[in-house]
Enzyme design. Structure first.
Site, PDB file in Angstrom:
ATOM      1  N   ASP A 157       0.834  -1.204   0.000  1.00  0.00           N
ATOM      2  CA  ASP A 157       0.000   0.000   0.000  1.00  0.00           C
ATOM      3  C   ASP A 157       0.872   1.259   0.000  1.00  0.00           C
ATOM      4  OD1 ASP A 157      -2.846   0.922   0.370  1.00  0.00           O
ATOM      5  OD2 ASP A 157      -1.972   1.864   2.145  1.00  0.00           O
ATOM      6  N   GLU A 216       2.044  -0.195  -4.751  1.00  0.00           N
ATOM      7  CA  GLU A 216       1.079   0.825  -5.171  1.00  0.00           C
ATOM      8  C   GLU A 216       1.834   2.149  -5.186  1.00  0.00           C
ATOM      9  OE1 GLU A 216      -3.201   2.910  -4.087  1.00  0.00           O
ATOM     10  OE2 GLU A 216      -1.749   2.485  -2.519  1.00  0.00           O
TER      11      GLU A 216
END
Ligand code: GLC
Ligand code: MG
Length: 553
Positions: free
Chosen positions: A227, A299
């Site tokens: 993330d 990401e």
């Protein structure tokens, strides 16, 4: 090995044998052109009637996922969490929230996936913790100058005016700094105040994360979706970010409230040295159960592809998401501009996608499911994994948000309903029944409109459905992908886009009129997005895959 079956197995998608090899040859890792299915766990399937999707629900739907022909599944966070950001605020990185199951369910999921030749990626959230995480509680209890956990986070005294130390903004609204009254210091949070940022310049934080990742590898994970990987380091001097002209803010990717888009994020994200952190982590990680290096997918929410490429240098990330194709309009020139191959000094590849749990549904954004599929047919053929978000295979549409249905903090706290991420998070319509076969209870988030081609059950039985076109595309891909070179060339002539990769040619007609399909002598049509058409015509909004005859064979 018998595959453990859940109690809620539905029979509309009987298992099919897969052509995907369970292990890859020694010469080539499994992921470069893999298809990775993103499961937004809350909305896939609810097995226990509490209205929220769960790990057993994922197990129950593996027949559907396998029948698509995907190579791996990425599951969004299922860790214990107070839920202020729907699981991206984690209070125990090694645990499983009882809403979603327990370690036993996780192990069964891993065994079932591996038995079917698919791999599992765990979505880890290293940039921040929940404010309820024991580390943050300890950091507050220790107070200023604390030596155990204080330095796990980023603290600062007030600025000269007594306010926050700089002008950094939180992605979900307001200052990125929140005052902590006990210790009389501010702490940094790129997202909600309930998501304090970790201090990745503290070697102990790195050690913690080596241990956390090793824990999930030990439980069977084959890799990780990391993330906001670009966010882990901040400039140590905390300088103000330059203020942007308003017009420039229009180009900033969504997933962030409008009021947070006014700064050029020079100092709080994508610091030059952040890419080295991934090399440090990778060196320390054990191999997976299959004896492979864990696959690291970042990401990386960045504007410029050359900035994303830095994460792909040898020994860093294997793949990094390039946020280009998730926001293009249905125009050949624009699409050609974002379909890029990373430069020569990279070892990894871009991760490609049209949608995820933070973005608008492509069938809504582009105007139709047909257009979404035509665009996907070009993007899929690019070197690098394709990240297929649950429901994209059904042509799902955006959920219309109103203040009563909204759940996302972007809508609820910042009031920006039109950029709420809820639109992409509605439960999967498995059947046409009122509960859509998702849950026996009221779902945690409202159902969206039924896709143009109907529920999964309806589409399953219709050979021309969006779902079966996707299955056809992915089975064609499975037979081709291991033979293709690592680079592609993309060009366009007016509305016609041409992508060439080895013997594969993809044509997409982005225009509003049909055009002649000038098939070279001997070329074979492998797949087309609108089946049953005239072989000499490419319809408006249609994509076709062609195989050129190989010379000399
Ligand atoms: C990522 C996630 C998003 C989350 C944010 C903060 O962008 O995809 O859902 O809110 O990070 O963790
Ligand atoms: Mg449930």
């Amino acid at each position: 090995m018998p595959v453990p079956q859940g109690e809620h197995v539905h029979d509309q998608n009987p298992p099919i044998s897969t052509t995907i090899p369970a292990t890859s040859g020694p010469e080539r890792p499994w992921w470069p052109d893999a298809v990775i299915y993103e499961v937004y766990i809350r909305s896939l399937a609810d097995s226990d009637g509490d209205g929220t999707g769960d790990l057993q629900g994922v197990i129950d739907r593996l027949d559907h996922i396998q029948a698509l022909g995907v190579n791996a599944v990425w599951i969004t966070p299922f860790f214990p969490s107070p839920g202020h950001d729907h699981g991206y605020d984690v209070s125990d990185f090694r645990g499983i929230d009882p809403t979603f199951g327990d370690t036993e369910t996780f192990r069964r999921l891993v065994a079932d996936l591996h038995g079917r030749g698919m791999r599992l990626l765990v979505d880890v959230v290293p940039n921040h913790t929940s404010h309820e995480h024991p580390w943050f509680r300890a950091a507050i209890a220790e107070g200023r100058g604390g030596t155990e956990y204080r330095d796990y986070y980023l603290w600062s005294d007030p600025g000269p005016d007594g306010g926050p130390p700089n002008n950094w903004l939180a992605n979900f609204g307001g200052s990125a700094w929140t005052w902590e009254p006990r210790s009389e210091q501010y702490y940094l949070h790129a997202y909600l105040p309930e998501q304090p940022d970790l201090n990745w310049r503290n070697p102990r934080v790195v050690e913690e994360w080596v241990d956390i990742l090793a824990h999930w590898i030990d439980l069977g994970a084959d890799g990780f979706r990391i993330d906001v990987a670009h966010n882990l380091l901040k400039h140590p001097d905390l300088p103000d970010n330059p203020v942007l002209e308003v017009a420039a803010t229009e180009h900033v990717p969504a997933g962030r409230v409008r009021s947070a888009r006014g700064l050029d994020r020079v100092y709080d994200v994508d610091q030059d040295e952040v890419v080295d952190l991934f090399a440090r982590l990778r060196e320390r990680l054990p191999r997976t159960h299959a004896g492979e290096e864990p696959f690291l997918l970042g990401e990386t929410v960045l504007e410029r592809p050359d900035r994303v490429e830095r994460y792909l240098q040898a020994g860093r990330l294997d793949a990094a998401m390039w946020f280009g194709t998730d926001r293009v309009s249905f125009e050949a020139a624009e699409v050609a501009r974002v379909l890029r191959t990373p430069g020569a000094d990279t070892a990894g590849t871009f991760g490609w996608f049209l949608s995820n749990h933070d973005r608008a549904r492509p069938a809504s954004r582009l105007g139709s499911a047909d257009r979404a599929l035509a665009l996907a047919a070009a993007v899929l053929a690019m070197p690098g994994p394709y990240l297929l978000y649950q429901g994209e295979e059904l042509g799902m549409l955006d959920l219309e948000i109103d203040p009563h249905t909204a759940r996302d903090p972007i809508a609820r706290r910042a009031g920006e309903l039109d950029v709420s991420r809820d639109r992409a998070r509605s439960p999967i319509p498995w059947t046409d029944e009122p509960g859509r076969g998702f849950s026996t209870a009221e779902p945690w988030l409202a159902h969206g409109p039924l896709p143009e081609h109907g529920s999964a059950a309806t589409q399953h039985g219709d050979v021309r459905s969006h779902l079966n076109r996707w299955r056809g595309l992915l089975s064609t891909w499975a037979g081709l992908r291991h033979q293709l070179p690592a680079s592609a060339s993309v060009d366009h002539d007016a509305d016609l886009l041409t992508l060439t990769r080895g013997t594969l040619t993809v044509w997409v007609n982005f225009g509003g009129e049909a055009v002649p399909l000038k098939r070279p002598a001997g070329a074979e049509i492998l797949w087309r997005s609108q089946p049953g058409g005239d072989p000499a015509t490419l319809r408006a909004g249609e994509a076709v895959w062609l195989r050129e005859p190989t010379r000399g064979t």
